[in-house]
Design a protein around this motif. Structure first.
Motif, PDB file in Angstrom:
ATOM      1  N   PRO A 162     -23.882  21.270  20.235  1.00  0.00           N
ATOM      2  CA  PRO A 162     -24.820  21.819  21.152  1.00  0.00           C
ATOM      3  C   PRO A 162     -26.323  21.745  20.848  1.00  0.00           C
ATOM      4  N   ARG A 163     -26.584  21.243  19.821  1.00  0.00           N
ATOM      5  CA  ARG A 163     -27.891  21.131  19.328  1.00  0.00           C
ATOM      6  C   ARG A 163     -28.555  20.018  20.401  1.00  0.00           C
ATOM      7  N   GLU A 164     -27.776  19.198  20.775  1.00  0.00           N
ATOM      8  CA  GLU A 164     -28.223  18.015  21.607  1.00  0.00           C
ATOM      9  C   GLU A 164     -28.865  18.503  22.973  1.00  0.00           C
ATOM     10  N   LEU A 165     -28.285  19.764  23.474  1.00  0.00           N
ATOM     11  CA  LEU A 165     -29.103  20.340  24.583  1.00  0.00           C
ATOM     12  C   LEU A 165     -30.423  20.606  24.410  1.00  0.00           C
ATOM     13  N   GLU A 166     -30.860  20.724  23.234  1.00  0.00           N
ATOM     14  CA  GLU A 166     -32.443  21.213  23.062  1.00  0.00           C
ATOM     15  C   GLU A 166     -33.139  20.025  23.123  1.00  0.00           C
ATOM     16  N   LYS A 167     -32.602  18.791  23.131  1.00  0.00           N
ATOM     17  CA  LYS A 167     -33.456  17.712  23.383  1.00  0.00           C
ATOM     18  C   LYS A 167     -33.587  17.067  25.028  1.00  0.00           C
ATOM     19  N   VAL A 168     -32.743  17.741  25.839  1.00  0.00           N
ATOM     20  CA  VAL A 168     -32.628  17.464  27.072  1.00  0.00           C
ATOM     21  C   VAL A 168     -33.970  17.676  27.920  1.00  0.00           C
ATOM     22  N   ARG A 169     -34.552  16.765  28.365  1.00  0.00           N
ATOM     23  CA  ARG A 169     -35.918  16.674  29.039  1.00  0.00           C
ATOM     24  C   ARG A 169     -35.910  16.145  30.411  1.00  0.00           C
ATOM     25  N   SER A 170     -34.534  15.763  30.794  1.00  0.00           N
ATOM     26  CA  SER A 170     -34.685  15.137  32.262  1.00  0.00           C
ATOM     27  C   SER A 170     -33.808  15.799  33.324  1.00  0.00           C
ATOM     28  N   LEU A 171     -33.813  15.514  34.214  1.00  0.00           N
ATOM     29  CA  LEU A 171     -32.874  16.053  35.476  1.00  0.00           C
ATOM     30  C   LEU A 171     -32.172  14.608  36.030  1.00  0.00           C
ATOM     31  N   PHE A 172     -31.209  14.884  36.498  1.00  0.00           N
ATOM     32  CA  PHE A 172     -30.423  14.025  37.497  1.00  0.00           C
ATOM     33  C   PHE A 172     -30.210  14.561  38.631  1.00  0.00           C
ATOM     34  N   VAL A 173     -30.688  13.663  39.610  1.00  0.00           N
ATOM     35  CA  VAL A 173     -30.683  14.047  41.092  1.00  0.00           C
ATOM     36  C   VAL A 173     -29.973  13.353  41.975  1.00  0.00           C
ATOM     37  N   LYS A 174     -29.019  13.754  42.825  1.00  0.00           N
ATOM     38  CA  LYS A 174     -28.245  13.023  43.592  1.00  0.00           C
ATOM     39  C   LYS A 174     -28.838  13.302  45.197  1.00  0.00           C
ATOM     40  N   GLY A 175     -28.171  12.491  45.920  1.00  0.00           N
ATOM     41  CA  GLY A 175     -28.726  12.461  47.402  1.00  0.00           C
ATOM     42  C   GLY A 175     -30.183  11.803  47.743  1.00  0.00           C
ATOM     43  N   ILE A 176     -30.541  11.001  46.880  1.00  0.00           N
ATOM     44  CA  ILE A 176     -31.799  10.411  47.461  1.00  0.00           C
ATOM     45  C   ILE A 176     -31.855   9.501  48.405  1.00  0.00           C
ATOM     46  N   PRO A 177     -32.565   9.685  49.424  1.00  0.00           N
ATOM     47  CA  PRO A 177     -32.399   8.921  50.754  1.00  0.00           C
ATOM     48  C   PRO A 177     -32.774   7.453  50.232  1.00  0.00           C
ATOM     49  N   LEU A 178     -31.918   6.376  50.837  1.00  0.00           N
ATOM     50  CA  LEU A 178     -32.014   4.997  50.568  1.00  0.00           C
ATOM     51  C   LEU A 178     -33.415   4.300  51.248  1.00  0.00           C
ATOM     52  N   GLY A 179     -33.846   3.725  50.244  1.00  0.00           N
ATOM     53  CA  GLY A 179     -35.026   3.288  50.809  1.00  0.00           C
ATOM     54  C   GLY A 179     -36.390   3.780  50.012  1.00  0.00           C
ATOM     55  N   TRP A 180     -36.264   5.207  49.522  1.00  0.00           N
ATOM     56  CA  TRP A 180     -37.226   5.851  49.036  1.00  0.00           C
ATOM     57  C   TRP A 180     -37.701   5.272  47.623  1.00  0.00           C
ATOM     58  N   THR A 181     -39.160   5.312  47.548  1.00  0.00           N
ATOM     59  CA  THR A 181     -39.622   4.457  46.182  1.00  0.00           C
ATOM     60  C   THR A 181     -39.804   5.558  45.194  1.00  0.00           C
ATOM     61  N   PRO A 182     -39.798   5.283  43.796  1.00  0.00           N
ATOM     62  CA  PRO A 182     -40.191   6.350  42.999  1.00  0.00           C
ATOM     63  C   PRO A 182     -41.445   7.010  43.200  1.00  0.00           C
ATOM     64  N   ILE A 183     -42.358   6.353  43.704  1.00  0.00           N
ATOM     65  CA  ILE A 183     -43.611   7.203  44.124  1.00  0.00           C
ATOM     66  C   ILE A 183     -43.453   8.184  45.178  1.00  0.00           C
ATOM     67  N   GLN A 184     -42.530   7.955  46.065  1.00  0.00           N
ATOM     68  CA  GLN A 184     -42.183   8.918  47.202  1.00  0.00           C
ATOM     69  C   GLN A 184     -41.595   9.873  46.583  1.00  0.00           C
ATOM     70  N   LEU A 185     -40.729   9.857  45.749  1.00  0.00           N
ATOM     71  CA  LEU A 185     -39.860  10.935  45.199  1.00  0.00           C
ATOM     72  C   LEU A 185     -40.661  11.727  44.291  1.00  0.00           C
ATOM     73  N   ARG A 186     -41.830  11.048  43.422  1.00  0.00           N
ATOM     74  CA  ARG A 186     -42.532  11.778  42.634  1.00  0.00           C
ATOM     75  C   ARG A 186     -43.537  12.672  43.467  1.00  0.00           C
ATOM     76  N   SER A 187     -43.968  12.298  44.687  1.00  0.00           N
ATOM     77  CA  SER A 187     -44.765  13.129  45.454  1.00  0.00           C
ATOM     78  C   SER A 187     -44.090  14.392  45.849  1.00  0.00           C
ATOM     79  N   GLU A 188     -42.720  14.294  46.232  1.00  0.00           N
ATOM     80  CA  GLU A 188     -42.046  15.246  46.714  1.00  0.00           C
ATOM     81  C   GLU A 188     -41.845  16.354  45.490  1.00  0.00           C
TER      82      GLU A 188
END
Length: 262
Positions: A184-210
């Motif tokens: 359970p202590r591993e959860l304390e280290k989680v600093r990331s999100l997993f996001v589904k349903g990203i429109p095809l063709g989007w760039t990381p810059i576009q998603l970052r702006s959103e």
């Protein structure tokens, strides 16, 4: 011998099997069965023949656990006569547990999942049930993976065949895969999100702006990187992304804001 006297792993295996090596090259399954008949009833013998310079191995199953352990008694080891050397050779016997997955390290980084599986199957002459190559968020190999085989006995032969093989100057290291215990202590280290349903063709810059557009101003500086991985074979986007933050708290706030925005 009752189950309570067996080690935990062996209580759960209960497959009454051993794998055998160091037998004469020309030995048959009948020869091996005869060598082990003194321990009890042998219900199955399978030999996997390999390249001329490599030793063959066999999987052998008894009708009971007691017979299995008797075959591994160092005071009464099994022997077979080698017609080439004209001497009796002692067979090597090891308990066969229920694990059928291998953990393989030092895989050349240029190999993707399918290429690595093809190479390992060619080297071992044994077909895998499945192979998973560990990759980073951008789909690049981390140099290790997990191979699953049809049975423990087959995985043993594959491990022997792959152990120490050299690919692109790297020597493979192979062992049985172990299931990692959740901490359970591993959860304390989680600093990331997993996001589904990203429109095809989007760039990381576009998603970052959103993402920045929905974050509170005091949290925008906490956003580190946005990664949209591609499939290693098709090079096409996979429709999901990983969003990394400086702290766990920032990731939690971003998730709550995103849910509210939806």
């Amino acid at each position: 011998m009752s189950d309570r006297h067996l080690p935990f792993d062996q209580q759960n295996s209960q497959n009454n099997g051993v794998y055998v090596s160091n037998f004469p090259r020309g030995a048959t399954e009948q020869d091996i069965q005869k060598a082990f008949a003194k321990y009890g009833t042998v219900t199955e013998v399978s030999i996997i023949r390999r390249q001329a310079k490599l030793k063959s191995f066999a999987f052998l199953r008894f009708s009971t656990v007691d017979e299995t352990y008797a075959s591994m008694d160092e005071k009464n080891p099994p022997f077979m006569f080698d017609p080439v050397t004209r001497k009796n050779v002692q067979l090597e016997v090891t308990f066969a547990d229920s694990k059928n997955s291998l953990f393989i390290v030092n895989i050349p980084l240029k190999l993707d999942t399918h290429a690595a599986q093809d190479v390992f199957e060619r080297l071992s002459q044994i077909k895998m049930e499945n192979f998973v190559l560990s990759t980073d968020f951008e789909g690049r190999s981390r140099g290790y993976g997990w191979a699953t085989y049809q049975s423990h006995s087959i995985s043993v032969f594959a491990m022997k065949a792959l152990q120490g093989q050299v690919l692109d100057g790297l020597q493979l290291s192979v062992c049985f895969a172990r299931r990692r215990q959740f901490d359970p202590r591993e959860l304390e280290k989680v600093r990331s999100l997993f996001v589904k349903g990203i429109p095809l063709g989007w760039t990381p810059i576009q998603l970052r702006s959103e993402v920045l557009s929905i974050l509170p101003p005091d949290q925008q500086q906490q956003l580190r990187t946005v990664v949209i991985p591609n499939d290693v074979r098709t090079k096409q986007q996979m429709g999901h992304a990983f969003i990394h933050f400086e702290t766990k708290e920032s990731a939690q706030i971003a998730m709550e804001v995103a849910v509210t925005a939806v």
